[in-house]
Structures are given as C-alpha cells and as structure tokens.
Design a protein around this motif. Structure first.
Motif, mmCIF file in Angstrom:
data_model
loop_
_atom_site.group_PDB
_atom_site.id
_atom_site.type_symbol
_atom_site.label_atom_id
_atom_site.label_comp_id
_atom_site.label_asym_id
_atom_site.label_seq_id
_atom_site.Cartn_x
_atom_site.Cartn_y
_atom_site.Cartn_z
ATOM 1 N N ASP B 174 0.846 -1.184 0.000
ATOM 2 C CA ASP B 174 0.000 0.000 0.000
ATOM 3 C C ASP B 174 0.884 1.237 0.000
ATOM 4 O O ASP B 174 1.809 1.344 0.805
ATOM 5 N N ALA B 176 0.246 4.106 0.996
ATOM 6 C CA ALA B 176 0.069 4.998 2.142
ATOM 7 C C ALA B 176 1.230 4.868 3.119
ATOM 8 O O ALA B 176 1.536 5.798 3.868
ATOM 9 N N LEU B 182 6.567 9.273 9.802
ATOM 10 C CA LEU B 182 6.063 8.800 11.090
ATOM 11 C C LEU B 182 6.309 7.298 11.264
ATOM 12 O O LEU B 182 6.639 6.824 12.352
ATOM 13 N N PHE B 190 7.747 0.394 18.316
ATOM 14 C CA PHE B 190 6.820 -0.713 18.545
ATOM 15 C C PHE B 190 7.467 -2.089 18.409
ATOM 16 O O PHE B 190 7.198 -2.981 19.204
ATOM 17 N N GLY C 73 0.141 5.886 20.977
ATOM 18 C CA GLY C 73 1.103 5.773 19.868
ATOM 19 C C GLY C 73 0.487 5.036 18.695
ATOM 20 O O GLY C 73 0.549 5.501 17.546
ATOM 21 N N ALA C 74 -0.123 3.885 18.979
ATOM 22 C CA ALA C 74 -0.711 3.084 17.909
ATOM 23 C C ALA C 74 -1.831 3.851 17.223
ATOM 24 O O ALA C 74 -1.938 3.852 15.986
ATOM 25 N N THR C 76 -2.182 7.067 16.956
ATOM 26 C CA THR C 76 -1.622 8.155 16.154
ATOM 27 C C THR C 76 -1.166 7.647 14.795
ATOM 28 O O THR C 76 -1.528 8.194 13.745
ATOM 29 N N VAL C 77 -0.356 6.565 14.818
ATOM 30 C CA VAL C 77 0.164 6.039 13.556
ATOM 31 C C VAL C 77 -0.980 5.537 12.679
ATOM 32 O O VAL C 77 -1.035 5.812 11.470
ATOM 33 N N HIS C 80 -2.886 8.434 11.149
ATOM 34 C CA HIS C 80 -2.060 9.048 10.109
ATOM 35 C C HIS C 80 -2.125 8.245 8.818
ATOM 36 O O HIS C 80 -2.328 8.791 7.737
ATOM 37 N N LEU C 81 -1.973 6.909 8.944
ATOM 38 C CA LEU C 81 -1.933 6.073 7.747
ATOM 39 C C LEU C 81 -3.298 6.031 7.059
ATOM 40 O O LEU C 81 -3.381 6.071 5.825
ATOM 41 N N ARG C 84 -3.795 9.318 5.257
ATOM 42 C CA ARG C 84 -2.887 9.380 4.114
ATOM 43 C C ARG C 84 -3.409 8.532 2.962
ATOM 44 O O ARG C 84 -3.400 8.952 1.791
ATOM 45 N N HIS C 85 -3.865 7.308 3.327
ATOM 46 C CA HIS C 85 -4.397 6.405 2.312
ATOM 47 C C HIS C 85 -5.581 7.062 1.607
ATOM 48 O O HIS C 85 -5.659 7.075 0.368
#
Lengths: 483, 309, 96
Positions: B174, B176, B182, B190, C73-74, C76-77, C80-81, C84-85
């Motif tokens: 993908d 994205a 980030l 992680f 944290g998870a 946020t990411v 974001h993704l 973005r997608h």
C-alpha cells in the motif's frame, strides 16, 4: 522396551518427513528413500511385536490415563499399520518414477507423504478420544495439500471443498468428544467404556455427533460428493494413498469405537440398521455412478465410494466373522485400489488423457499396466481367488447365518455392479485399433518402476486370497472394551 | 453481572449472524474481528485468561489480518463472491438450529462426572513442575497432542504454498505506508516492545497465563507489522535457515521426547530435575516456529527478505 | 479514592460515547478520524487514571500508564496512515 516401538512408529516417519523438508531433495532423494525404508522397517517391527506378544501399551510422558494419553497396539491397529506400510512403500516406488524430473513437486510429495504416514500410524495407535481428533486433523491436513500437488485450478477448488467438509466433520466429532468428557471425566477409550452411562439423551447426541463427523470424513453416502473430484484429480500416487489409506482411517475409527467405548449406543438395532443401510446405499449408488463416469480415474474414485460401504455392513451383522470380513475388506480394498489408481495413472501418464471411450488400442503399449488393472479388478469384484473374495465371503456367511437377506442381496448386486464398471473399461481398452490409442500429446511411456509397482500391488491383492489365516490370526477376537 | 453476560452472549450471536449474512465481504471480515475480540472478553469472564489471550491474538488479530490480506489480494472484492442459493441457506440455518437444540438439551441433561481428569490434573500439579495448569496439560500431561499440533501447523503452511502456485497473484504494497516519516519512528518503538512482550509471554507460560502460542502470535504480529510497512518482503525461494526455524519446534520437542526414553522409560517423560529446563527450551522453540509460520502465512511466500528501509 | 475513581471512569465512558456517535454520524473519513482518535485517547486516559485510583497501587498505575502511552502511539500512527491512504486515493481518483 518393545512398547517404545509405538511412539517410534509415529515419529520415525514424521521426522523423516521433516528431514526431507530440510534437505530439499527431489524424486530420487536419498533422504526420502531412506526415510521410507526406515518407516517400513519400524512398522514391520511393530507388527511382529504385536504378533508375538499380543497387545502393547505405552503411557505417553509417563502419565497413566486419565491424566495422560495412552498408545495402544492390538491386532486391528497392527493390520492397518501393515497395510499402510506395504501400500505406502510400493506407492513410494511409483512416485519415484511419477515425479522424476520435478524436484520441487517431488520434495513436497515426500515431505507430506512421510508426515501423512506418521499421522496415520498415530491415528491407528491412539487410545484417547481427543488425541484421535488431533490425529484426524493431521491426516486431513496432510491429505489436502497432497491433492494440490496436481497444480491445477480444479484441484484447488476440489481441495477447498474437501477442506471445508473435513473441518465440518471435525467440528461435529469434537462436539461429541466434549459431551463425552463431561459425562465421564476422561478421554481414554477404555475408561470411557467403563464410565459412560448406559443410555439417555446426552449419550445419544454425543454418539450421533461423533459418528456423523466420521461419516463425513469417510465419504459415506450422502457425504461422498467431495471424494471423486479430490481423489480423481490428484496425481496417481496421491490418489492411491488417499483412497487406500486416508478414507480408511475414518472407517477404522468407527470400528474401533464400536469395539470400545461406544459399543452400547452403536449396537442399538436401529442405529446398526441405519449404518448398514448407509453402507448398502453407498455400494449401489457408488457403483452406478462409477459406470457412468467418462474418465478412468473418476471410475476408480467412485468405486472407492462403493467399496467403503461394505465395511459398514458389519454393524447390523456384529459377529466375529463379520468383524473379520469387514477388516479384511479394508485390507483387500486398500491393496487393490492402490493398484487400480497406479495403473490408471500410468495410462494417463502415457496418453495425456484418461477418457474411457478413447482407450481403445491401449493393450499393446500399456500391456503390463492394463494387466495390473485387470488383476486388481478381480479383487474389487470379489471373485476367487483374491482378498476381496475372502472378505465378501466372510460377510456373506455371517449374513446368511443371521438370515439378513437384504445384506446378502446387497453384496451380490454390489459384485455384479463392480463387474459392470470394470468390464466397461476393459471393453474399450482391449479393443484393437490400427493407429494405436488416441493421445493428447506425444506419448510418454511410463517408467519401469511405475509399471512394476502397480503390478506388484495387483498381484498382492490376489495373494491376499491365500494369506487369510495368518492375517486373521493376527487380528484376533473383537477387542471388546477398548483393550 | 448476569445482565452484562447475557448482553455479551446476545451480541455474540447477533454478530455471528450478521457476519454470515452480509454480502459485503469487507464488512463481514470487520464483524468477524469484532466477534473475536468479544469472544476473548467472554473467555476472560469464564476465568480462562489463556484462552482469552489466544483468542485475541490469533482469533481476532492474526486471523483478521489474514482475512483482510486475502480480501485485498482478491482484487475486485465482490465480483467473485457468490451467495449460496436460498434453499441451501435455509437448509444450513435449519440444520444449525436443530443441532443447537439437540446439543442444548444434551448439555442441560448432562450427568456431569464426579471424577474428571481435569480435577486430578489440578491435584497433581506439583509433579508437573509448573503451577500453571494450562501449561501443565499442554507441555506435560498431554504434551503429545501439542507436539502433533505442530505438525498440523507445518502442513497448513505447505498447503498454502502449494495453493499459491495455481492461484498466483501479487500482493501490492500500500503506498500509504511509503514516504511518510512517522512510520519508521513508530516501527523503531513498537517492534522492540512487541518482541519483548512476546518473549515475556513465552517465559510467563511456565507459571502464569501465556505460553508458546500466545507469545508466538505476538512475535508474529511484529513480523506482520514489518511486512505491512514494507520492511519485510516475501521472497520466492525458501532458504535452509528459514526451513530450520520452521521445523525447530517440532524437531526439538520430538527429539527431547525420543532421546530421553532410556531415562524414564516412556516417550516425552522427563526426569524431575530436567523438566523445567526442557519445558523452557521447548516453549521457546515452539514459539519461534509458530511465529515464522504465521508470518509466512500472512506474506503467502516461501521465504522472507529485507525490504528497503 | 473510590469516588474520584468512579467519577473518572464515568467521564471516560462519556468520551467513548461521544467518539462513537461521531464515528457513526460524521460525513467523511477525516472528521470521523478526528472524532474517534481524540475521544478515545482522552477516554482511555481517563479510564486508566480511574482504574489506577481504584486499585491504589503504584505498580498497577505504572502499567496502566504504559498501556495508555502505547495505545496513543498506535492510534496516532493508525490515524495518520488511514488519512494518508484516503488522501492518496482521492488524488488518484482526480488524476484518472
């Protein structure tokens, strides 16, 4: 120490499969061939130990039931292990020729087949209701990728159907196991036999779930529809292993449970009659379907559907001679069916097709394979002198003694129908043709190993007509109470 | 609490029902994942934390990822999706309901045994060298079942490899995940945390909920994350070291069983002084094999290689 | 410590409720993301704080803090993704 042979006969083939996987060898891989030899040797040693010492037991991890799992080898298990070893070794020889030059496919075949061998031995030796579930899963999940070795889209859809139905069967079986554990607090076959309540709704439902699950796995009518595409579409050695051994495993469990924990619920007259009726339906419907198939391998696959029915005829008969007949039928059919599939595979290999109506003129280039097909057919039809004849004779005898005429009629009609589908193939195959048989591509003659392994299996199916005494002595009495 | 439990049970049934009947595959998959999470809660309510962990990690997590990956690989998601005929649906629903009623009555009338093997196992936990009953059953009393299950896992992977040849399709990454700053930072945080938690869960299995399957699933999740980010790519060829890791659990477990036969006289029986170390080694090798198998099931490939950073 | 703890739990649940309503009712991906991440991050934080107070143990409080940090944290990411997608899809759609 001879009881250490029980875990060894499971783990020698299993670890041999792992070694082949690691080595990445092809059709003539020395690792695979020595794995086959070692597995054969350990199986024969176990069979001889059972022959000389009677039943063997091994409490795994040192825990006696009900805490631990018990392995148990009696005459019935020993005969099935012997069948697996003999058929497996000869099919392995055929595979050397069949997969020559295809090292990738060959490696997958050896890995999966040796894992399957260990799994089958594990299933035959298990004396624990939940462990039987695990071994059933192992056998199924080894068998399905083997079907995929054909590498076509049809084989993917056939094996997906096989997978879904097999999982459905497993789920039913597992439900029954859970109910039985709730009632008895144990999974050991012998202890269940001692503790299971004599009747009642929960026992009935548990039995129904377990039997239905096994019938799906054994492809008994009306659950047979997954078998022909899967067995008919696989490479010849795989078809032989699946039809001779894998479906037999589920039927073996029905016999094992009848002789052990589930004897009371399975002996209720209507249950026994129902199982027998399903067997009779399988014989008639399977044979009629076999006569109508356009492709040779599908004829042989439907013949498996029919032949499995004979073993179910044991349940309404339920006497010692019928027990011997049912088990002997398992052996005779295993050997003869492996020969039929290998011979049919040789024709497919040579001609590039297996359309029955276009087999004319095949007698000349494929004389030995055709001969193997004809000889093995004698046993399938149940004519003397063959293993199939002994088995059917024992079943007929006990049906006559009890006056169960519908079983007598089914066995006789089944033999005639088998003659029907066999002679339909023969009629085309033995016809002369000036130009030779029709081919789809330039003919590729089968290698000698492929021909001779089929022929040896075919001859063995006749030899079984003369070895009934030692083999039935090894089988012994019905092991009531789970041994 | 009875209200909450009843509500949860009802939601589970409704979720399963919707999941089966939806024609939109994507929604079905999402509902299936939600079903898995609720199921994990149900196990936790039934005082089965091991099952809850396994259900959440494997049932909801990895199975969900596999289903979503398959859905994406199918390309036109709904073009090839046929609903079975009306008659078949009625038969399946009717059969399922009859089965449920039959089993329900059986469960209601079930004469529960007084002498369950489970109770005996709890009594003799000391002899199994662990205070964790689930681990005692999986790695000691009934270790043979666990060992054979590793065979199931290996054959499932081989089946996937073989099915992939005729169903060749490409799993496109993908975009994205490409070109964002980030993601690398997140991975750096992680992945080590996940590896640590996985390794801890495996070790924890010897005395509290956890073990090879749960820990292996967490390790696999780290692998799936790397694959999603493009750091780990599927490779067409398999390498010997990878194959060795795949069968590590099966081999170590069965060899430990076979080689120690002369000491105790039974397959998989270990001398008391060796039980704990053998169990720990077996747990870790099982977890490694489980993790690699699960990652390869996700990538659908024979091997793995490093992707561009 | 019971009263403030329960109060924090209830407030946290309120945030979850608001986030869920936002997820269901907002018109597009971005505003939905806005609703769910904000609400869930604060909601989870309040829940963790409430449970920490109820448990009155420093060890558990530290673990809950870790849970909250990792979840943020998870989220946020993930947010974001997803955004973005969706953005990339829209640009691709415009180009075609």
């Amino acid at each position: 120490m001879s009881d250490a042979l029980l875990p060894l006969s499971v783990f020698v083939p299993l670890l041999a499969g792992v070694c082949v996987f690691l080595s990445g060898g092809g059709a003539r891989s020395p690792v695979a061939l020595s794995g086959v030899l070692l597995s054969l040797a350990i199986s024969l040693l176990l069979v001889m130990a059972v022959g000389s010492q009677g039943t063997l037991d091994h409490a795994l991890a040192g825990w006696e039931p009900p805490l631990g799992i018990r392995l148990h080898a009696d005459g019935l298990a020993a005969l099935m292990i012997l069948l697996t070893a003999v058929v497996g070794a000869l099919v392995s020889l055929h595979a050397v020729g069949q997969f020559a030059g295809k090292s990738e496919i060959a490696n997958r075949f050896w890995t999966l087949w040796l894992l399957l061998w260990g799994s089958l031995n594990a299933l035959f030796l298990s004396a624990d209701l939940f462990n039987v579930y695990v071994t059933l899963e192992l056998v199924t999940l080894a068998a399905i990728p083997l079907v995929l070795l054909a590498g076509s889209r049809q084989s993917v859809s056939a094996s997906l159907n096989y997978l879904l139905l097999a999982l459905f069967g497993s789920l039913l079986y597992l439900g029954g196991v859970a109910l039985i554990y709730g009632m008895t607090g144990t999974l050991d076959l012998q202890l269940i036999g001692e503790r299971l309540p004599a009747g009642g709704w929960p026992v009935g439902v548990a039995t129904a779930l377990i039997v239905a699950g096994l019938l799906v796995k054994a492809a008994i009518v009306p659950f047979h529809f997954w078998l022909p595409p899967a067995h008919g579409g696989a490479p010849a050695p795989v078809s032989a292993l699946l039809s001779a051994l894998v479906v037999k495993a589920a039927v073996y469990l029905l016999l094992r449970l009848w002789a052990g924990p589930l004897q009371l619920p399975l002996s209720a007259p209507w249950v026994a009659q129902l199982l027998g009726a399903l067997g009779a339906a399988a014989i008639i419907l399977g044979s009629i379907q076999a006569m109508r198939q356009p492709r040779l391998k599908l004829v042989v696959a439907y013949s498996t559907v029919a032949q499995l029915g004979y073993i179910l005829l044991f349940f309404p008969l339920a006497v010692a001679s019928a027990w011997q007949g049912a088990v002997y039928h398992g052996l005779a059919h295993g050997v003869a069916k492996a020969a039929l599939f290998l011979a049919a595979g040789n024709m497919l290999y040579h001609l590039g097709h297996d359309r029955v109506a276009e087999l004319r003129g095949m007698g000349r280039p494929l004389a030995l394979s055709l001969g193997a097909f004809a000889i093995a057919s004698v046993s399938i039809m149940g004519l003397p002198p063959s293993g199939g004849f002994i088995a059917k004779w024992l079943l007929l005898q006990s049906a006559l003694e009890q006056g169960l005429w519908w079983i007598v009629a089914t066995v006789l009609v089944g033999g005639l129908l088998a003659a029907g589908y066999v002679f339909r193939v023969m009629r085309y195959a033995f016809m002369e043709a000036h130009a030779g048989p029709s081919v789809d591509r330039a003919p590729t003659p089968a290698q000698p190993l492929m021909v001779w392994s089929a022929l040896t299996l075919a001859v063995l199916s006749i030899v079984l007509g003369f070895t009934a005494r030692p083999l039935l002595t090894l089988l012994g009495e019905i092991p009531l109470g789970g041994g | 609490m009875i209200v909450v439990d009843t509500l949860a049970a009802l939601i589970l049934v409704v979720l399963a029902w919707r999941c089966l009947l939806l024609t939109d595959l994507f929604r079905s998959i999402v509902l299936f994942i939600v079903f898995g999470l609720l199921m994990a809660l149900a196990w936790a309510r039934l005082d089965a934390p091991d099952l809850a962990l396994a259900e959440a990690a494997i049932g909801a997590g990895l199975l969900g990822v596999l289903l979503l990956g398959t859905w994406r690989a199918m390309g036109s998601p709904d073009g090839d999706h046929r609903q079975p005929g009306r008659a078949l649906q009625v038969i399946a629903a009717g059969g399922g309901m009859v089965l449920a009623v039959l089993v329900g009555i059986a469960l209601h009338q079930l004469p529960v045994s007084e002498q369950a093997a489970g109770a005996l196992a709890l009594e003799r936990l000391d002899e199994a060298a662990t205070q964790q009953p689930v681990t005692a059953v999986l790695l000691n009393f009934r270790s043979y079942d666990t060992l054979l299950e590793m065979g199931v896992l290996l054959m499932a992977l081989l089946g996937t490899w073989l099915a992939r040849v005729p169903l060749m399709e490409s799993l496109s990454g993908d975009d994205a995940s490409r070109g964002t700053e980030l993601l690398p930072v997140a991975l750096r945080v992680f992945v080590p945390v996940m590896l640590l938690v996985g390794a801890y869960l495996i070790w924890a299995g010897t005395h509290s909920p956890g073990g090879a399957f749960q820990g292996g699933a967490v390790l696999a999740a780290a692998g799936v994350l790397l694959a999603l980010a493009g750091r780990l790519r599927g490779d067409t060829g398999d390498s010997l070291p990878l194959r060795m890791l795949l069968v590590l659990g099966l081999t170590v477990f069965s060899l430990a069983g076979l080689l120690l036969i002369p000491l105790q006289g039974a397959f998989m029986a270990y001398p008391p002084t060796l039980i704990y170390p053998v169990m720990l080694i077996v747990e870790y090798s099982l977890a490694v094999s489980i993790a690699i198998t699960l990652v390869l099931l996700y990538t659908g490939s024979r091997g793995l290689r490093r992707g561009p950073a | 410590m019971t009263l403030p703890g329960v109060a924090l739990l209830l407030t946290g649940l309120l945030f979850y409720l608001a986030g869920t309503v936002g997820l269901l009712r907002f018109p597009d991906v971005y505003s939905r993301l806005h609703a769910i991440t904000k609400a869930d991050n604060v909601g989870l934080g309040l829940l963790c704080l409430g449970i920490a107070l109820l448990s009155s143990s420093w060890g558990i409080a530290a673990l809950l803090a870790l849970v909250w940090l990792l979840a943020i944290g998870a989220a946020t990411v993930g947010c974001h993704l997803i955004a973005r997608h969706s953005l990339l899809e829209r640009q691709r759609g415009r180009r075609e």
